[in-house]
Design a protein around this motif. Structure first.
Motif, PDB file in Angstrom:
ATOM      1  N   PRO A   1      14.456 -26.434  39.922  1.00 29.65           N
ATOM      2  CA  PRO A   1      13.130 -25.358  39.850  1.00 29.65           C
ATOM      3  C   PRO A   1      13.946 -24.029  40.440  1.00 29.65           C
ATOM      4  O   PRO A   1      14.867 -23.693  41.117  1.00 29.65           O
ATOM      5  CB  PRO A   1      12.534 -25.964  41.115  1.00 29.65           C
ATOM      6  CG  PRO A   1      13.222 -26.968  41.836  1.00 29.65           C
ATOM      7  CD  PRO A   1      14.697 -27.443  40.809  1.00 29.65           C
ATOM      8  N   PRO A   2      13.327 -23.187  39.824  1.00 32.23           N
ATOM      9  CA  PRO A   2      13.771 -21.779  39.962  1.00 32.23           C
ATOM     10  C   PRO A   2      13.132 -21.368  41.569  1.00 32.23           C
ATOM     11  O   PRO A   2      12.148 -21.873  42.343  1.00 32.23           O
ATOM     12  CB  PRO A   2      12.944 -20.818  39.287  1.00 32.23           C
ATOM     13  CG  PRO A   2      11.906 -21.554  38.735  1.00 32.23           C
ATOM     14  CD  PRO A   2      12.196 -23.120  38.925  1.00 32.23           C
ATOM     15  N   ALA A   3      14.093 -20.688  42.265  1.00 32.92           N
ATOM     16  CA  ALA A   3      14.011 -20.379  43.982  1.00 32.92           C
ATOM     17  C   ALA A   3      12.954 -19.314  44.036  1.00 32.92           C
ATOM     18  O   ALA A   3      12.209 -19.468  45.054  1.00 32.92           O
ATOM     19  CB  ALA A   3      15.242 -19.894  44.196  1.00 32.92           C
ATOM     20  N   TRP A   4      12.577 -18.663  43.015  1.00 27.97           N
ATOM     21  CA  TRP A   4      11.403 -17.647  43.275  1.00 27.97           C
ATOM     22  C   TRP A   4       9.953 -18.371  43.052  1.00 27.97           C
ATOM     23  O   TRP A   4       8.907 -17.440  43.165  1.00 27.97           O
ATOM     24  CB  TRP A   4      11.977 -16.447  42.339  1.00 27.97           C
ATOM     25  CG  TRP A   4      12.045 -16.659  41.026  1.00 27.97           C
ATOM     26  CD1 TRP A   4      13.069 -17.112  40.316  1.00 27.97           C
ATOM     27  CD2 TRP A   4      11.129 -17.163  39.849  1.00 27.97           C
ATOM     28  NE1 TRP A   4      13.149 -17.553  39.220  1.00 27.97           N
ATOM     29  CE2 TRP A   4      11.700 -17.599  38.786  1.00 27.97           C
ATOM     30  CE3 TRP A   4       9.647 -17.175  39.995  1.00 27.97           C
ATOM     31  CZ2 TRP A   4      11.025 -17.922  37.550  1.00 27.97           C
ATOM     32  CZ3 TRP A   4       8.972 -17.654  38.613  1.00 27.97           C
ATOM     33  CH2 TRP A   4       9.707 -18.054  37.622  1.00 27.97           C
ATOM     34  N   LEU A   5      10.060 -19.494  42.534  1.00 28.65           N
ATOM     35  CA  LEU A   5       8.657 -19.845  42.348  1.00 28.65           C
ATOM     36  C   LEU A   5       7.819 -19.948  43.408  1.00 28.65           C
ATOM     37  O   LEU A   5       6.539 -19.705  43.291  1.00 28.65           O
ATOM     38  CB  LEU A   5       8.899 -21.451  41.800  1.00 28.65           C
ATOM     39  CG  LEU A   5       7.521 -22.002  41.209  1.00 28.65           C
ATOM     40  CD1 LEU A   5       6.939 -21.230  39.752  1.00 28.65           C
ATOM     41  CD2 LEU A   5       7.827 -23.383  40.718  1.00 28.65           C
ATOM     42  N   PRO A   6       8.093 -20.510  44.847  1.00 26.70           N
ATOM     43  CA  PRO A   6       7.119 -20.512  45.760  1.00 26.70           C
ATOM     44  C   PRO A   6       6.585 -18.982  46.143  1.00 26.70           C
ATOM     45  O   PRO A   6       5.504 -18.900  46.611  1.00 26.70           O
ATOM     46  CB  PRO A   6       7.620 -20.923  46.910  1.00 26.70           C
ATOM     47  CG  PRO A   6       9.126 -21.600  46.404  1.00 26.70           C
ATOM     48  CD  PRO A   6       9.240 -20.898  45.147  1.00 26.70           C
ATOM     49  N   PHE A   7       7.361 -17.961  45.732  1.00 32.35           N
ATOM     50  CA  PHE A   7       6.775 -16.521  46.193  1.00 32.35           C
ATOM     51  C   PHE A   7       5.649 -16.159  45.157  1.00 32.35           C
ATOM     52  O   PHE A   7       5.357 -14.960  45.642  1.00 32.35           O
ATOM     53  CB  PHE A   7       8.181 -15.619  45.966  1.00 32.35           C
ATOM     54  CG  PHE A   7       9.189 -16.151  47.187  1.00 32.35           C
ATOM     55  CD1 PHE A   7       8.884 -15.823  48.514  1.00 32.35           C
ATOM     56  CD2 PHE A   7      10.283 -16.575  46.712  1.00 32.35           C
ATOM     57  CE1 PHE A   7       9.643 -16.213  49.573  1.00 32.35           C
ATOM     58  CE2 PHE A   7      11.298 -17.014  47.848  1.00 32.35           C
ATOM     59  CZ  PHE A   7      10.816 -16.766  49.129  1.00 32.35           C
ATOM     60  N   LEU A   8       5.615 -16.766  44.142  1.00 31.27           N
ATOM     61  CA  LEU A   8       4.328 -16.369  43.176  1.00 31.27           C
ATOM     62  C   LEU A   8       3.073 -16.790  43.860  1.00 31.27           C
ATOM     63  O   LEU A   8       2.092 -16.148  43.305  1.00 31.27           O
ATOM     64  CB  LEU A   8       4.537 -17.114  41.831  1.00 31.27           C
ATOM     65  CG  LEU A   8       5.556 -16.692  41.062  1.00 31.27           C
ATOM     66  CD1 LEU A   8       5.625 -17.608  39.557  1.00 31.27           C
ATOM     67  CD2 LEU A   8       5.435 -15.292  40.621  1.00 31.27           C
ATOM     68  N   GLY A   9       2.811 -17.641  44.658  1.00 30.65           N
ATOM     69  CA  GLY A   9       1.671 -17.891  45.516  1.00 30.65           C
ATOM     70  C   GLY A   9       0.787 -17.037  45.923  1.00 30.65           C
ATOM     71  O   GLY A   9      -0.382 -16.951  45.405  1.00 30.65           O
ATOM     72  N   PRO A  10       1.257 -15.743  46.698  1.00 30.46           N
ATOM     73  CA  PRO A  10       0.382 -14.884  47.027  1.00 30.46           C
ATOM     74  C   PRO A  10       0.092 -14.097  45.906  1.00 30.46           C
ATOM     75  O   PRO A  10      -1.108 -13.712  45.763  1.00 30.46           O
ATOM     76  CB  PRO A  10       1.235 -13.937  48.066  1.00 30.46           C
ATOM     77  CG  PRO A  10       2.428 -15.096  48.765  1.00 30.46           C
ATOM     78  CD  PRO A  10       2.683 -15.711  47.538  1.00 30.46           C
TER      79      PRO A  10
END
Length: 63
Positions: A5-14
């Motif tokens: 999974p791409p590491a930046w995926l959780p930062f798309l949440g906001p």
């Protein structure tokens, strides 16, 4: 080949939460504050939960 999974995926949440809240406010304003709040929460946590499930699945299927 298993994709990590791409590491930046959780930062798309906001970002997704803000977009969903704006769209809910624009199109579903009849629901008021709680409709916008619920849309933001649900859509904001979706990428974070998806990332954790993908990562869990990736670590579980190690060969």
């Amino acid at each position: 080949m298993k994709m990590k999974p791409p590491a930046w995926l959780p930062f798309l949440g906001p970002v997704i939460a803000a977009a969903a809240g704006a769209l809910a406010g624009e199109f579903w304003l009849g629901g008021g504050f709680w409709m916008v709040f619920a849309a933001g929460l649900i859509c904001g946590f979706t990428p974070i939960i998806g990332y954790r499930l993908w990562k869990w699945s990736h670590h579980r299927r190690k060969d």
